[in-house]
Design a protein around this motif. Structure first.
Motif, PDB file in Angstrom:
ATOM      1  N   THR A 172      12.304  -7.051   5.101  1.00 12.76           N
ATOM      2  CA  THR A 172      11.934  -6.061   4.111  1.00 12.76           C
ATOM      3  C   THR A 172      10.424  -5.859   4.150  1.00 12.76           C
ATOM      4  O   THR A 172       9.719  -6.476   4.940  1.00 12.76           O
ATOM      5  N   SER A 173       9.938  -4.962   3.287  1.00 13.44           N
ATOM      6  CA  SER A 173       8.502  -4.695   3.168  1.00 13.44           C
ATOM      7  C   SER A 173       8.027  -5.162   1.806  1.00 13.44           C
ATOM      8  O   SER A 173       8.757  -5.105   0.824  1.00 13.44           O
ATOM      9  N   ASN A 174       6.760  -5.566   1.749  1.00 11.26           N
ATOM     10  CA  ASN A 174       6.241  -6.305   0.605  1.00 11.26           C
ATOM     11  C   ASN A 174       4.902  -5.714   0.157  1.00 11.26           C
ATOM     12  O   ASN A 174       4.227  -5.038   0.928  1.00 11.26           O
ATOM     13  N   THR A 175       4.527  -5.943  -1.086  1.00 10.36           N
ATOM     14  CA  THR A 175       3.227  -5.570  -1.681  1.00 10.36           C
ATOM     15  C   THR A 175       2.781  -4.156  -1.293  1.00 10.36           C
ATOM     16  O   THR A 175       1.633  -3.921  -0.948  1.00 10.36           O
ATOM     17  N   LEU A 176       3.715  -3.215  -1.355  1.00  9.89           N
ATOM     18  CA  LEU A 176       3.397  -1.836  -0.999  1.00  9.89           C
ATOM     19  C   LEU A 176       2.710  -1.123  -2.162  1.00  9.89           C
ATOM     20  O   LEU A 176       3.080  -1.319  -3.327  1.00  9.89           O
ATOM     21  N   GLY A 177       1.736  -0.281  -1.831  1.00  9.25           N
ATOM     22  CA  GLY A 177       1.058   0.501  -2.843  1.00  9.25           C
ATOM     23  C   GLY A 177       0.794   1.913  -2.367  1.00  9.25           C
ATOM     24  O   GLY A 177       0.551   2.140  -1.178  1.00  9.25           O
ATOM     25  N   GLY A 178       0.837   2.857  -3.287  1.00  9.29           N
ATOM     26  CA  GLY A 178       0.524   4.243  -2.964  1.00  9.29           C
ATOM     27  C   GLY A 178      -0.830   4.670  -3.468  1.00  9.29           C
ATOM     28  O   GLY A 178      -1.252   5.812  -3.244  1.00  9.29           O
ATOM     29  N   ALA A 179      -1.553   3.781  -4.154  1.00 11.76           N
ATOM     30  CA  ALA A 179      -2.842   4.126  -4.736  1.00 11.76           C
ATOM     31  C   ALA A 179      -3.892   4.358  -3.653  1.00 11.76           C
ATOM     32  O   ALA A 179      -3.781   3.853  -2.532  1.00 11.76           O
ATOM     33  N   LYS A 180      -4.910   5.110  -3.995  1.00 11.70           N
ATOM     34  CA  LYS A 180      -5.952   5.442  -3.020  1.00 11.70           C
ATOM     35  C   LYS A 180      -7.076   4.411  -3.008  1.00 11.70           C
ATOM     36  O   LYS A 180      -7.865   4.353  -2.075  1.00 11.70           O
ATOM     37  N   THR A 181      -7.151   3.618  -4.073  1.00  9.05           N
ATOM     38  CA  THR A 181      -8.103   2.513  -4.131  1.00  9.05           C
ATOM     39  C   THR A 181      -7.341   1.285  -4.622  1.00  9.05           C
ATOM     40  O   THR A 181      -6.179   1.371  -5.043  1.00  9.05           O
ATOM     41  N   PHE A 182      -8.016   0.153  -4.607  1.00  7.04           N
ATOM     42  CA  PHE A 182      -7.391  -1.079  -5.081  1.00  7.04           C
ATOM     43  C   PHE A 182      -7.526  -1.111  -6.605  1.00  7.04           C
ATOM     44  O   PHE A 182      -8.406  -1.762  -7.170  1.00  7.04           O
ATOM     45  N   ASN A 187      -1.949  -0.045   1.330  1.00  8.53           N
ATOM     46  CA  ASN A 187      -2.241   0.853   0.218  1.00  8.53           C
ATOM     47  C   ASN A 187      -2.194   2.291   0.724  1.00  8.53           C
ATOM     48  O   ASN A 187      -2.092   2.536   1.933  1.00  8.53           O
ATOM     49  N   GLU A 188      -2.248   3.243  -0.190  1.00  8.38           N
ATOM     50  CA  GLU A 188      -2.245   4.673   0.150  1.00  8.38           C
ATOM     51  C   GLU A 188      -1.027   5.012   1.030  1.00  8.38           C
ATOM     52  O   GLU A 188      -1.134   5.716   2.027  1.00  8.38           O
ATOM     53  N   ALA A 189       0.122   4.456   0.643  1.00 10.13           N
ATOM     54  CA  ALA A 189       1.365   4.668   1.397  1.00 10.13           C
ATOM     55  C   ALA A 189       1.222   4.268   2.855  1.00 10.13           C
ATOM     56  O   ALA A 189       1.826   4.869   3.745  1.00 10.13           O
ATOM     57  N   GLY A 190       0.433   3.227   3.115  1.00  7.55           N
ATOM     58  CA  GLY A 190       0.247   2.727   4.471  1.00  7.55           C
ATOM     59  C   GLY A 190      -0.835   3.432   5.259  1.00  7.55           C
ATOM     60  O   GLY A 190      -1.065   3.098   6.419  1.00  7.55           O
ATOM     61  N   MET A 191      -1.524   4.386   4.656  1.00  9.36           N
ATOM     62  CA  MET A 191      -2.569   5.114   5.374  1.00  9.36           C
ATOM     63  C   MET A 191      -3.828   4.281   5.572  1.00  9.36           C
ATOM     64  O   MET A 191      -4.610   4.538   6.476  1.00  9.36           O
ATOM     65  N   GLY A 203      -1.908  -2.677  -7.925  1.00  8.37           N
ATOM     66  CA  GLY A 203      -1.466  -3.994  -8.350  1.00  8.37           C
ATOM     67  C   GLY A 203      -0.064  -3.996  -8.912  1.00  8.37           C
ATOM     68  O   GLY A 203       0.758  -4.858  -8.565  1.00  8.37           O
ATOM     69  N   TYR A 204       0.235  -3.031  -9.776  1.00  9.88           N
ATOM     70  CA  TYR A 204       1.571  -2.965 -10.367  1.00  9.88           C
ATOM     71  C   TYR A 204       2.637  -2.714  -9.298  1.00  9.88           C
ATOM     72  O   TYR A 204       3.688  -3.360  -9.264  1.00  9.88           O
ATOM     73  N   GLU A 205       2.384  -1.739  -8.415  1.00 13.83           N
ATOM     74  CA  GLU A 205       3.366  -1.428  -7.372  1.00 13.83           C
ATOM     75  C   GLU A 205       3.619  -2.638  -6.483  1.00 13.83           C
ATOM     76  O   GLU A 205       4.761  -2.959  -6.146  1.00 13.83           O
ATOM     77  N   SER A 206       2.539  -3.314  -6.098  1.00 16.32           N
ATOM     78  CA  SER A 206       2.669  -4.463  -5.201  1.00 16.32           C
ATOM     79  C   SER A 206       3.392  -5.615  -5.874  1.00 16.32           C
ATOM     80  O   SER A 206       4.249  -6.269  -5.274  1.00 16.32           O
ATOM     81  N   ALA A 207       3.051  -5.880  -7.136  1.00 19.92           N
ATOM     82  CA  ALA A 207       3.674  -6.995  -7.846  1.00 19.92           C
ATOM     83  C   ALA A 207       5.166  -6.745  -8.054  1.00 19.92           C
ATOM     84  O   ALA A 207       5.989  -7.660  -7.918  1.00 19.92           O
ATOM     85  N   THR A 208       5.520  -5.501  -8.375  1.00 16.23           N
ATOM     86  CA  THR A 208       6.938  -5.164  -8.552  1.00 16.23           C
ATOM     87  C   THR A 208       7.707  -5.411  -7.262  1.00 16.23           C
ATOM     88  O   THR A 208       8.796  -6.004  -7.263  1.00 16.23           O
ATOM     89  N   PHE A 216      -5.995  -6.957   0.912  1.00 14.76           N
ATOM     90  CA  PHE A 216      -5.470  -7.942   1.852  1.00 14.76           C
ATOM     91  C   PHE A 216      -5.685  -9.356   1.297  1.00 14.76           C
ATOM     92  O   PHE A 216      -4.752 -10.177   1.262  1.00 14.76           O
ATOM     93  N   ILE A 217      -6.907  -9.630   0.852  1.00 17.31           N
ATOM     94  CA  ILE A 217      -7.244 -10.973   0.371  1.00 17.31           C
ATOM     95  C   ILE A 217      -6.458 -11.309  -0.894  1.00 17.31           C
ATOM     96  O   ILE A 217      -5.922 -12.415  -1.039  1.00 17.31           O
ATOM     97  N   VAL A 218      -6.356 -10.359  -1.818  1.00 21.07           N
ATOM     98  CA  VAL A 218      -5.631 -10.621  -3.058  1.00 21.07           C
ATOM     99  C   VAL A 218      -4.128 -10.718  -2.797  1.00 21.07           C
ATOM    100  O   VAL A 218      -3.440 -11.574  -3.365  1.00 21.07           O
TER     101      VAL A 218
END
Length: 520
Positions: free
Chosen positions: A346-356, A386-390, A361-366, A397-399
């Protein structure tokens, strides 16, 4: 072992407070063992519903069919007894079941450093960083095109992150190198800068063959015949299409007994029905068709039930991360993979946000929470996405790595080893006392409870005195500190020279302007 990233070493109280202060500053970058996830699996379907998904998927395979846009695959299927009409393959459910039975339910990955070997399957899981980002947010949090040095930086950070079990492959795209030759330098970067498991590029059949040749140099061709050493990703074109590029790469890996992720690419509501169960039924059919084909290529070859999940915004058409439906699909796919007794990705800690930001954080934690409770084995895109993988964000990465370490600790379950000893502290302290100075606390203060390094839990006065740094700044400072401490795990000199000679020869042979598709 404490599942903290970076880890702190466990010692006794000897030496008093100054020794403990020194201990806190010591770092251990030893990779955590592969995770044995003891959490109860979240199963949102009952047995009848699992069989309903299976039956619907088998109906799709038998009556709708799957397009294999590859003459070699069509001929392979013809010999295997499938019905062929043009490029459409109709798979009898009995044939599919017979083929997938020969996929190993678990296997061991072998790393350059044998201490980093990993079991996969059953309750055994691994964390793998993201791949494929065309941009990065760098050590100054600037969004820009990546270079080969940036890729090396992420491979170094992966090596120094105990909770990451792999360097993946092209975490970011190295734009300063010709696209047709990148797979060589990307593979070498994984081999050179880390002695953990890595992934192999599948951007074309020939590129996949090059990766196999480089693995044979590093590990030995005969060794690879019996031992998985890398992973290829094979993306489907949903709905119900596998193309020549991916199928050729699949054959390159399977013929050498190397595992592939059979990954339909789901954009829920766009290339699947606008229904969670129906999406899972289609995805399951797609995954099963590729899993079955791995066994046509080589019976007994390891393979992994894969997918990439997103849902599509009906307002903009953009992919979304962290939605409830993605969590539900992860739970359901976990059940289906266990129904067929195959490992799953599966895929993990995905985010669509343009910044951290908070959205990231919410998308990744969910996503992380659902992945852990779904019981996934190969947990990809676990750091930086982040940014839908862009883009891959250094700070994220560190967090993300620390979040994976926290999830690792949770999934280990309660530790009972010192239960009786800890209980002895209760009468020692008694009513109204505190445990901070008790010998048991002093001996176990570092390992009893996970202490995040990147989250600030101080008072606001202390936070302000420390410079009022938000998490992005703290994470970037951590990244710089880690890179300053990096020590390269040196390759055997003879193998290193052979790898470089192979790369130089292939770069002479491959036209620098040759355009190739890219992995997802």
């Amino acid at each position: 072992m404490n599942a903290q990233a970076p880890q702190t070493r466990t010692r006794s109280r000897a030496g008093g407070r100054s020794a403990r202060r020194s201990l806190r500053s010591a770092r251990d970058f030893t990779m955590l063992p592969g995770l044995t996830n003891v959490l109860p699996r979240c199963e949102v379907m009952d047995g009848a519903q699992v069989e309903r998904i299976d039956a619907a998927s088998m109906d799709i395979l038998e009556n709708v069919g799957v397009v294999f846009r590859d003459p070699i695959a069509l001929e392979d299927w013809r010999r295997a007894g499938a019905k062929i009409d043009g490029e459409t393959v109709y798979l009898d459910r009995g044939l599919v079941r017979e083929l997938i039975k020969t996929i190993p339910s678990d296997f061991t990955y072998h790393a350059r450093n044998p201490a980093n070997n990993l079991r996969l399957g059953g309750r055994n899981a691994v964390f793998v960083p993201m791949t494929g980002a065309p941009y990065l947010r760098d050590l100054d949090d600037v969004r820009r095109n990546p270079t080969l040095d940036d890729l090396a930086m992420f491979h170094k950070l992966s090596q120094m992150s105990p909770a990451l079990h792999s360097t993946a492959h092209h975490i970011v795209e190295p734009y300063d190198h010709p696209i047709s030759q990148r797979h060589l330098r990307i593979t070498y970067s994984s081999m050179k800068h880390s002695d953990k498991m890595f992934m192999g590029m599948t951007t074309s059949p020939k590129n996949a063959e090059d990766v196999m040749d480089m693995c044979a140099i590093l590990f030995g061709a005969e060794f690879m015949e019996e031992h998985p050493v890398t992973t290829g990703n094979i993306n489907g074109n949903s709905p119900l299409v596998w193309d020549e590029t991916m199928l050729g790469a699949l054959r390159a890996f399977c013929r050498r007994n190397q595992p592939v992720l059979c990954s339909p690419f789901v954009l829920g509501g766009a290339n699947t029905p606008a229904s969670v169960p129906a999406t899972v039924a289609q995805l399951n059919a797609e995954a099963l068709s590729a899993l079955a084909y791995t066994q046509v290529v080589r019976k007994g070859a390891p393979a992994i039930y894969g997918h990439y999940l997103s849902t599509v915004s009906m307002k903009s058409g953009a992919p979304m991360a962290g939605t409830p439906e993605i969590s539900l699909m992860n739970f359901m796919i976990g059940q289906m993979a266990r129904y067929y007794d195959v490992p799953w990705r599966t895929s993990n800690t995905l985010g669509g946000a343009k910044t951290f930001d908070a959205q990231a954080g919410y998308e990744s934690a969910t996503t992380l929470s659902s992945v852990m409770h779904a019981g996934a084995n190969y947990i990809w895109h676990s750091a930086g996405w982040n940014e839908a993988g862009m883009h891959c964000s250094v700070a994220k990465f560190i967090v993300d790595v620390e979040q994976c370490a926290m999830a690792y600790r949770m999934a280990e379950g309660p530790k009972w080893g010192d239960f009786d000893e800890a209980l002895k502290a209760v009468p020692d302290v008694g009513p109204g006392g505190h445990y901070l100075g008790h010998p048991h606390t002093q001996d176990n203060f570092q390992t009893a409870y996970f202490m995040p390094e990147l989250f600030d839990n101080n008072s606001i006065e202390q936070w302000m005195a420390d410079g009022s740094k938000e998490i992005t700044a703290r994470a970037l400072e951590q990244a710089r500190a880690l890179l300053a401490d990096y020590e390269e795990p040196k390759l055997d000199e003879a193998r290193n020279e052979e790898l470089l000679e192979y790369i130089a020869r292939r770069e002479r042979e491959i036209p620098a302007a040759e355009a190739l598709n890219q992995d997802h």
